[in-house]
Design an enzyme around this catalytic site. Structure first.
Site, mmCIF file in Angstrom:
data_model
loop_
_atom_site.group_PDB
_atom_site.id
_atom_site.type_symbol
_atom_site.label_atom_id
_atom_site.label_comp_id
_atom_site.label_asym_id
_atom_site.label_seq_id
_atom_site.Cartn_x
_atom_site.Cartn_y
_atom_site.Cartn_z
ATOM 1 C CG HIS A 17 -44.064 22.466 -16.070
ATOM 2 N ND1 HIS A 17 -44.255 21.073 -15.411
ATOM 3 C CD2 HIS A 17 -44.443 22.514 -17.141
ATOM 4 C CE1 HIS A 17 -44.286 20.344 -16.485
ATOM 5 N NE2 HIS A 17 -44.628 21.226 -17.545
ATOM 6 N NE ARG A 66 -47.314 15.874 -15.503
ATOM 7 C CZ ARG A 66 -48.070 17.227 -15.911
ATOM 8 N NH1 ARG A 66 -49.504 17.302 -15.611
ATOM 9 N NH2 ARG A 66 -47.284 18.149 -16.261
#
Length: 489
Positions: A273, A296
């Protein structure tokens, strides 16, 4: 002497009727088997509740002192295509669109039957969770999705909200037995079938009979010299992980120890990740806290060591990770995540938690942001101004970003900032299963009496897992396994 044709027909019908009556009698008078679920994360909990809803009893075994596994940490949401929450926000989505996005993400390792099972059961799975009182009314877009379909509630992280609701409800079920701190040591076999488990608890070895559902999670914390990481991806042993110490591939080890072993697939496919928090108070810790992709998704941007963007923040995880690793390897780090106040307000519960843990810092205005990061104020201003131009379609984003959320970074406004590093997060490899969640031999035939769901299974995500699909995989394949185990498929 052969019977006349009419007599043969009558005999056949008589036998068929008797067989049908036998099935009805069996269904009415024979109790469904007790099903054994190994693992108390979201997949195991989903399987257990499905078993109960289908009239059977369940024994749930978990090696930890508390239930939840890695599922409790999931912080971005759960995917669903064609849901009421999407409709309420005028989001048009379909199973076919979800399949296309997942197939593109899976790349050359895409398995259509498993992807179809995941996507086609997504809306009904969210509906099932909603019936348990779980709020999934908010919808956002994560990397690799062409349509917003990742659901969460208005409260805290969705992983905790979902799993806590399920294990609290399980406590009220009379036909459910939960044993914690129970380590399953063997799958029991008879006549080529899995017929139960052997497990250790409180210093004693016990046995339980019944069909078995494995929901033991992945192997992203299997750091032993003979473990799966060492065997398949030794270069990741030095990369921090977001996984708890329980994620050591237990279900895989049990299954390959069968007299005719289960098949493993895609074991080298491990998701790194892009965003794990670097805790300022413990920068060298091997275990990192995940910075949710939702950060995000709502508009957080990634900056390199000079204060410039270097990637489309909502691209697929594998792509963003690769760009981050290039920046860090070139000596252009550290990488920082920056959110404006509007983005932070959308994830207020997440942000409050991260700030309370010292993982994120609030700053007022661009001057303070420059001061605490050591970045040049004019460079930051240029980065923020350019980002807004791209969002307003005045210019094309050089990194290919087309989906913008909360794009305006006011130089006098509040900012949230944190330092990021890639982290070993999810193992896409695992047990080979079919679309009914039956564990398979190497020749593709099901292992009678053995089922699996969640991160212990492999092949669903191929080369890359989309954000929001881990919780979904747990619910979908946990429920499929529960149905199949009760029905004896």
């Amino acid at each position: 002497m052969p019977l006349p044709r009419r007599s043969r027909v009558v005999s056949f019908l008589f036998i068929a009727i008797l067989a049908y009556i036998g099935v009805l009698v069996k269904r009415k008078f024979m109790s469904p088997p007790r099903v054994i679920v190994v693992g108390g994360g979201l997949a195991g909990l989903s399987a257990a509740h499905t078993v109960l809803q289908n009239g059977a009893s369940v024994l749930l075994l978990d090696k930890m002192k508390s239930l939840g596994g890695n599922s409790v940490k999931a912080s971005s949401g759960i995917n669903g295509a064609g849901t009421p929450a999407q409709a309420a926000k005028s989001i048009v989505d379909s199973v076919d669109d979800f399949i296309k996005d997942t197939t593109a993400s899976a790349g050359s390792l895409a398995r259509p039957n498993l992807i179809s099972a995941l996507a086609s059961n997504s809306a009904s799975s969210l509906e099932w969770l909603g019936q348990l009182g779980i709020d999934l009314s908010q919808v956002t877009r994560l990397g690799g999705h062409t349509i917003p379909r990742t659901h969460r509630g208005n409260g805290g992280p969705p992983g905790w909200a979902i799993t806590s609701a399920l294990f609290k409800k399980l406590d009220t079920e009379e036909k459910a037995t939960v044993v914690k701190s129970a380590t399953v040591t063997k799958l029991l076999e008879a006549d080529g079938k899995v017929v139960g488990v052997e497990y250790a608890v409180d210093g004693s070895v016990q046995r339980a009979e019944g069909p078995v559902i494995l929901a033991t999670g992945g192997y992203a914390a299997d750091f032993s010299s003979s473990g799966f990481l060492s065997q398949y991806r030794p270069e990741l042993l030095s990369v921090p992980t977001t996984n708890g110490g329980h994620a050591t591939g237990d279900g895989l080890k049990l299954s390959v120890a069968l007299s005719t072993p289960a098949a493993l697939v895609d074991m080298d496919q491990i998701q790194v990740h892009p965003t794990g928090f670097v805790d300022p108070s413990d920068t060298s810790s091997q275990t990192k806290f995940l910075a949710a992709e939702a950060l995000r998704g709502v508009g957080g941007i990634l900056l390199n060591g000079t204060g410039e963007r270097f990637v489309n923040e909502v691209e697929r995880r594998d792509f963003v990770t690769a760009r981050m690793q290039e920046v860090i390897a070139a000596g252009h780090g550290p990488v920082r995540l920056v959110l404006n106040k509007d983005a932070a307000d959308e994830l207020a519960a997440h942000i409050g938690f991260y700030v309370s843990k010292g993982l994120m810092q609030r700053v007022e205005g661009i001057k303070e942001l420059a001061s605490v990061t050591g970045l040049d104020e004019s460079t930051l201003s240029k980065t923020f101004e350019a980002h807004l131009r791209y969002a307003n379609k005045e210019e094309a984003d050089p990194f290919g970003k087309v989906y913008f959320s909360n794009p305006k970074f006011d130089s006098n406004g509040q900012f949230l900032v944190a330092t990021m590093t890639p982290v070993v997060h999810y193992t896409m490899g695992g047990l080979s299963v079919d679309e009914l969640a039956r564990v398979l031999h190497a020749d593709g035939t099901p292992i009678s009496g053995l089922y699996a769901g969640g991160e212990v299974i492999g092949g669903v995500h191929g080369q890359n897992r989309l954000g929001g699909s881990s919780l979904l995989e747990a619910v979908v394949f946990g429920r499929l396994a529960g149905h199949a185990a009760v029905e004896g498929k």
